[in-house]
Design an enzyme around this catalytic site. Structure first.
Site, PDB file in Angstrom:
ATOM      1  N   GLY A   9       0.911  -1.086   0.064  1.00 42.44           N
ATOM      2  CA  GLY A   9      -0.063  -0.084   0.279  1.00 42.44           C
ATOM      3  C   GLY A   9       1.012   1.040   0.350  1.00 42.44           C
ATOM      4  CD  GLN A  13      -2.682  -7.123  -3.083  1.00 43.85           C
ATOM      5  OE1 GLN A  13      -3.859  -7.650  -3.615  1.00 43.85           O
ATOM      6  NE2 GLN A  13      -2.405  -6.483  -3.275  1.00 43.85           N
ATOM      7  CG  ASP A  59       0.076   1.892  -6.118  1.00 42.83           C
ATOM      8  OD1 ASP A  59      -1.543   1.327  -6.094  1.00 42.83           O
ATOM      9  OD2 ASP A  59       0.853   1.133  -4.728  1.00 42.83           O
TER      10      ASP A  59
HETATM   11  O1  MRU Z   1       0.593  -4.444  -4.090  1.00 45.27           O
HETATM   12  P1  MRU Z   1       0.179  -3.461  -3.600  1.00 45.27           P
HETATM   13  O2  MRU Z   1      -0.710  -4.025  -1.778  1.00 45.27           O
HETATM   14  O3  MRU Z   1       1.181  -2.178  -2.601  1.00 45.27           O
HETATM   15  O4  MRU Z   1      -1.028  -2.117  -4.011  1.00 45.27           O
HETATM   16  C1  MRU Z   1      -1.449  -1.575  -2.992  1.00 45.27           C
HETATM   17  C2  MRU Z   1      -2.552  -0.092  -4.072  1.00 45.27           C
HETATM   18  O5  MRU Z   1      -3.034  -1.241  -5.547  1.00 45.27           O
HETATM   19  C3  MRU Z   1      -3.541   0.248  -3.371  1.00 45.27           C
HETATM   20  O6  MRU Z   1      -4.766   0.578  -3.665  1.00 45.27           O
HETATM   21  C4  MRU Z   1      -2.739   1.764  -3.446  1.00 45.27           C
HETATM   22  O7  MRU Z   1      -1.774   1.558  -3.275  1.00 45.27           O
HETATM   23  C5  MRU Z   1      -3.252   2.568  -2.398  1.00 45.27           C
HETATM   24  S1  MRU Z   1      -3.044   2.046  -0.503  1.00 45.27           S
HETATM   25  C6  MRU Z   1      -3.415   3.773   0.770  1.00 45.27           C
END
Ligand code: MRU
Length: 354
Positions: A50, A205, A246
């Site tokens: 995240g 997730q 991200d």
């Molecule tokens: O691969 P991840 O689990 O790190 O990806 C996370 C996401 O895509 C979230 O939606 C994003 O980081 C926003 S978190 C507030």
């Protein structure tokens, strides 16, 4: 241990304890990171994930690196810290919060040039602690602004059915969450009828983390397989979509977990408002459009395996892009801590960074 008392990260004064998000919600276990190398691995292997949570963890990583240094030459100290920053920065490429946090820590080091090493160590720790607290505060402001955005686009509709993808909750941040922070705020205002949770293959997730947070908060929800979103929308089960990001380019194109682009196209088709909720630190004004956002390609075994169990044999080729980007034309508004950014995104984002 329930979700409400599980903290994403706990700083104990020497080490950072991270809840192991690979094992939730079945196993609640913390991984102790007492070196910057362990922080690097925890981000890379997705113990912590995240965008905002990665950023704050990286900041602690620099503070931990400072405490690992036991020499007395300022030059060697600065070189050691730079080596740690470069290493942590190579853990994951897409979430810009990682680089934003490292830049802020590097600036702290530069600003303290000439000061004694122990002072710099203490200042780096307090900067990381400050970033953690700020993140929670920012998320609550995003939540508040989210209520306004939902009122603007949904004509004050009282009870809402909201779809979300991935986990942009307390676990993806230092606490409260961005997209899930908006949902939390709406729930506090008594406005959630239901949350439709995309399971979010391959890492789940949504099914594992978002569903757990909602369950613990007693916010009504159900989980769907990712390929069911169109059906749900066609049956009026979704009034709006809210997801995190991200990295947001200067024109508003927004990278988020793989599958978000598809959801945005469906939302457009069914004329459903589609919101991004993210802090300003997720906006990368140096990148003009989504085409320039680096997309992480992760290990194919994440597709071949489900929670460690092989479901596709090794000889079968797979692809595993971890993110996609949603063009600004599919986005109704970007909810930040400062304001709700609407079309024209490019101009309105530029104004915010003036
Ligand atoms: O691969 P991840 O689990 O790190 O990806 C996370 C996401 O895509 C979230 O939606 C994003 O980081 C926003 S978190 C507030």
């Amino acid at each position: 241990m329930s979700a409400s008392n599980v903290r994403t990260m706990i700083w104990d004064g020497k080490a950072l304890k991270l809840i192991d998000q690979r094992k939730l919600p079945v196993i609640k276990e913390y991984v102790t990171c007492d070196s910057y190398e362990k922080i690097y691995s925890a981000i890379k292997d997705m113990v912590v994930r995240g965008a905002p949570a990665i950023g704050v963890t990286a900041a602690y990583g620099v503070a931990i690196a400072a405490n690992q240094f036991n020499g007395n030459s300022e030059r060697d100290f600065v070189d050691f810290l730079e080596k740690a920053i470069v290493k942590i920065g190579s853990s994951r490429p897409t979430a810009v919060n990682l680089f934003w946090a490292l830049r802020r820590m590097r600036k702290t080091i530069t600003d303290l040039k000439g000061r004694n090493i122990e002072d710099v160590k203490a200042k780096l720790v307090s900067e990381a602690v400050k970033m953690e607290a700020e993140d929670i505060k920012i998320n609550k402001m995003i939540g508040k602004n989210g209520i306004q955005a939902f009122s603007d686009f949904l004509n004050d509709k009282e009870k809402l059915k909201i779809l979300t993808h991935c986990n942009a909750g307390a676990l993806a941040t230092a606490g409260y969450g961005t997209a899930l922070g908006v949902i939390r705020s709406l729930a506090e205002a008594g406005r959630i009828e239901n949350v439709v949770v995309d399971e979010t293959r391959p890492y789940l997730q949504g099914a594992r983390l978002t569903a757990w947070e909602l369950h613990e908060e007693k916010i009504p929800y159900f989980i769907i397989a990712d390929n069911m979103a169109a059906y749900m929308m066609s049956k009026n089960e979704v009034d709006a979509v809210v997801v995190g990001a991200d990295r947001i380019a200067a024109n508003g194109d927004s990278a988020n977990k793989i599958g978000t682009l598809g959801v945005s196209i469906l939302a457009m088709h069914f004329k459903i408002p589609f919101f991004i909720a993210a802090p300003l630190s997720t906006i990368d004004i140096n990148i003009s459009s989504g085409d320039d956002i680096p997309i992480e390609e992760r290990d194919g075994n994440e597709i071949r395996e489900l929670m460690g169990k092989k479901i596709i044999p090794e000889y079968m080729p797979v692809k595993n892009p971890s993110f996609d980007y949603t063009p600004n034309s599919n986005i109704s508004a970007i909810i930040t801590e400062k304001s709700v950014i609407k079309n024209p995104f490019k101009n309105n984002i530029k104004e915010l960074f003036k």
